[in-house]
Motif scaffolding. Sequence first.
Motif, PDB file in Angstrom:
ATOM      1  N   LYS A 104     -65.413 -52.170  20.748  1.00 54.68           N
ATOM      2  CA  LYS A 104     -66.251 -52.892  21.714  1.00 54.68           C
ATOM      3  C   LYS A 104     -65.490 -53.145  23.018  1.00 54.68           C
ATOM      4  O   LYS A 104     -66.070 -53.104  24.100  1.00 54.68           O
ATOM      5  CB  LYS A 104     -66.693 -54.194  21.045  1.00 54.68           C
ATOM      6  CG  LYS A 104     -67.396 -55.177  21.885  1.00 54.68           C
ATOM      7  CD  LYS A 104     -67.890 -56.352  21.061  1.00 54.68           C
ATOM      8  CE  LYS A 104     -66.871 -56.995  20.150  1.00 54.68           C
ATOM      9  NZ  LYS A 104     -65.629 -57.433  20.744  1.00 54.68           N
ATOM     10  N   SER A 141     -74.722 -53.937  32.485  1.00 59.10           N
ATOM     11  CA  SER A 141     -75.248 -54.975  31.589  1.00 59.10           C
ATOM     12  C   SER A 141     -74.182 -56.005  31.201  1.00 59.10           C
ATOM     13  O   SER A 141     -74.527 -57.101  30.769  1.00 59.10           O
ATOM     14  CB  SER A 141     -75.795 -54.343  30.309  1.00 59.10           C
ATOM     15  OG  SER A 141     -74.722 -53.862  29.501  1.00 59.10           O
ATOM     16  N   GLN A 142     -72.924 -55.629  31.294  1.00 64.15           N
ATOM     17  CA  GLN A 142     -71.826 -56.480  30.806  1.00 64.15           C
ATOM     18  C   GLN A 142     -71.971 -56.746  29.305  1.00 64.15           C
ATOM     19  O   GLN A 142     -71.425 -57.723  28.782  1.00 64.15           O
ATOM     20  CB  GLN A 142     -71.767 -57.832  31.553  1.00 64.15           C
ATOM     21  CG  GLN A 142     -71.749 -57.725  33.050  1.00 64.15           C
ATOM     22  CD  GLN A 142     -70.498 -57.040  33.565  1.00 64.15           C
ATOM     23  OE1 GLN A 142     -69.415 -57.254  33.064  1.00 64.15           O
ATOM     24  NE2 GLN A 142     -70.652 -56.188  34.566  1.00 64.15           N
ATOM     25  N   TYR A 143     -72.710 -55.891  28.626  1.00 62.33           N
ATOM     26  CA  TYR A 143     -72.995 -56.089  27.195  1.00 62.33           C
ATOM     27  C   TYR A 143     -72.162 -55.104  26.382  1.00 62.33           C
ATOM     28  O   TYR A 143     -72.512 -53.929  26.252  1.00 62.33           O
ATOM     29  CB  TYR A 143     -74.489 -55.884  26.944  1.00 62.33           C
ATOM     30  CG  TYR A 143     -74.967 -56.231  25.560  1.00 62.33           C
ATOM     31  CD1 TYR A 143     -74.891 -57.529  25.088  1.00 62.33           C
ATOM     32  CD2 TYR A 143     -75.503 -55.252  24.731  1.00 62.33           C
ATOM     33  CE1 TYR A 143     -75.334 -57.850  23.816  1.00 62.33           C
ATOM     34  CE2 TYR A 143     -75.966 -55.560  23.459  1.00 62.33           C
ATOM     35  CZ  TYR A 143     -75.876 -56.861  23.015  1.00 62.33           C
ATOM     36  OH  TYR A 143     -76.309 -57.180  21.745  1.00 62.33           O
ATOM     37  N   GLN A 144     -71.066 -55.584  25.841  1.00 57.88           N
ATOM     38  CA  GLN A 144     -70.156 -54.731  25.083  1.00 57.88           C
ATOM     39  C   GLN A 144     -70.634 -54.586  23.646  1.00 57.88           C
ATOM     40  O   GLN A 144     -70.909 -55.591  22.972  1.00 57.88           O
ATOM     41  CB  GLN A 144     -68.754 -55.325  25.065  1.00 57.88           C
ATOM     42  CG  GLN A 144     -68.089 -55.387  26.426  1.00 57.88           C
ATOM     43  CD  GLN A 144     -66.729 -56.056  26.336  1.00 57.88           C
ATOM     44  OE1 GLN A 144     -66.620 -57.174  25.850  1.00 57.88           O
ATOM     45  NE2 GLN A 144     -65.714 -55.372  26.802  1.00 57.88           N
ATOM     46  N   VAL A 168     -71.220 -56.865  18.205  1.00 54.31           N
ATOM     47  CA  VAL A 168     -71.511 -57.296  19.577  1.00 54.31           C
ATOM     48  C   VAL A 168     -70.841 -58.648  19.830  1.00 54.31           C
ATOM     49  O   VAL A 168     -70.547 -59.396  18.895  1.00 54.31           O
ATOM     50  CB  VAL A 168     -73.035 -57.404  19.827  1.00 54.31           C
ATOM     51  CG1 VAL A 168     -73.706 -56.044  19.659  1.00 54.31           C
ATOM     52  CG2 VAL A 168     -73.670 -58.422  18.922  1.00 54.31           C
ATOM     53  N   CYS A 216     -69.487 -50.845  30.562  1.00 51.60           N
ATOM     54  CA  CYS A 216     -70.795 -51.489  30.736  1.00 51.60           C
ATOM     55  C   CYS A 216     -70.828 -52.335  32.015  1.00 51.60           C
ATOM     56  O   CYS A 216     -71.080 -53.538  31.956  1.00 51.60           O
ATOM     57  CB  CYS A 216     -71.130 -52.325  29.509  1.00 51.60           C
ATOM     58  SG  CYS A 216     -69.837 -53.491  29.034  1.00 51.60           S
ATOM     59  N   GLY A 244     -72.114 -61.301  21.358  1.00 48.45           N
ATOM     60  CA  GLY A 244     -72.988 -62.447  21.162  1.00 48.45           C
ATOM     61  C   GLY A 244     -73.625 -62.496  19.788  1.00 48.45           C
ATOM     62  O   GLY A 244     -72.957 -62.344  18.774  1.00 48.45           O
TER      63      GLY A 244
END
Length: 141
Positions: A24, A32-35, A87, A29, A89
């Motif tokens: 991750k 989105s900054q969503y790893q 993820v 990214c 979160g």
Amino acid sequence: MIEVDQGYLDSDWVELVKTASQAKNNAYCPYSQYQVGAALLCVNGEIVAGANVENAAYGSTICAERSALVAANSRGLRDFKRLVVSVVGEIAAPCGACRQVLHEFSSVSGLELEILLHGEAKDTYQLTTISELLPHGFDFR
Ligand SMILES: [Zn+2]
């Protein structure tokens, strides 16, 4: 899909979670900054990791699950037993495109792919299978 706690996880799951979580950190990214990290356990025992790779042309983005699967295929590995998706979160399930691509290899190998979803925010886990996520995947055979 069932929730499981860390005590349920055998050593293979623990290793996969660790690998997916580390992968991750290699996510690209900027939009989105969503790893997201993924780790596949192959039938031969090898573990192949992947991370999401975004693109300015959003449709060219590849998810961590497919990233791992493509990396495995590039090494000639196509028979998979387990997948972990990690993820930062809350737990997130694979998108529709990833479900179909994972279904392809489960269908070809005849092996049910077990999938463990990991949310680092609360260190939570959910266990499922590709058949549960995509019960009527497309086959062309
Ligand atoms: Zn996806």
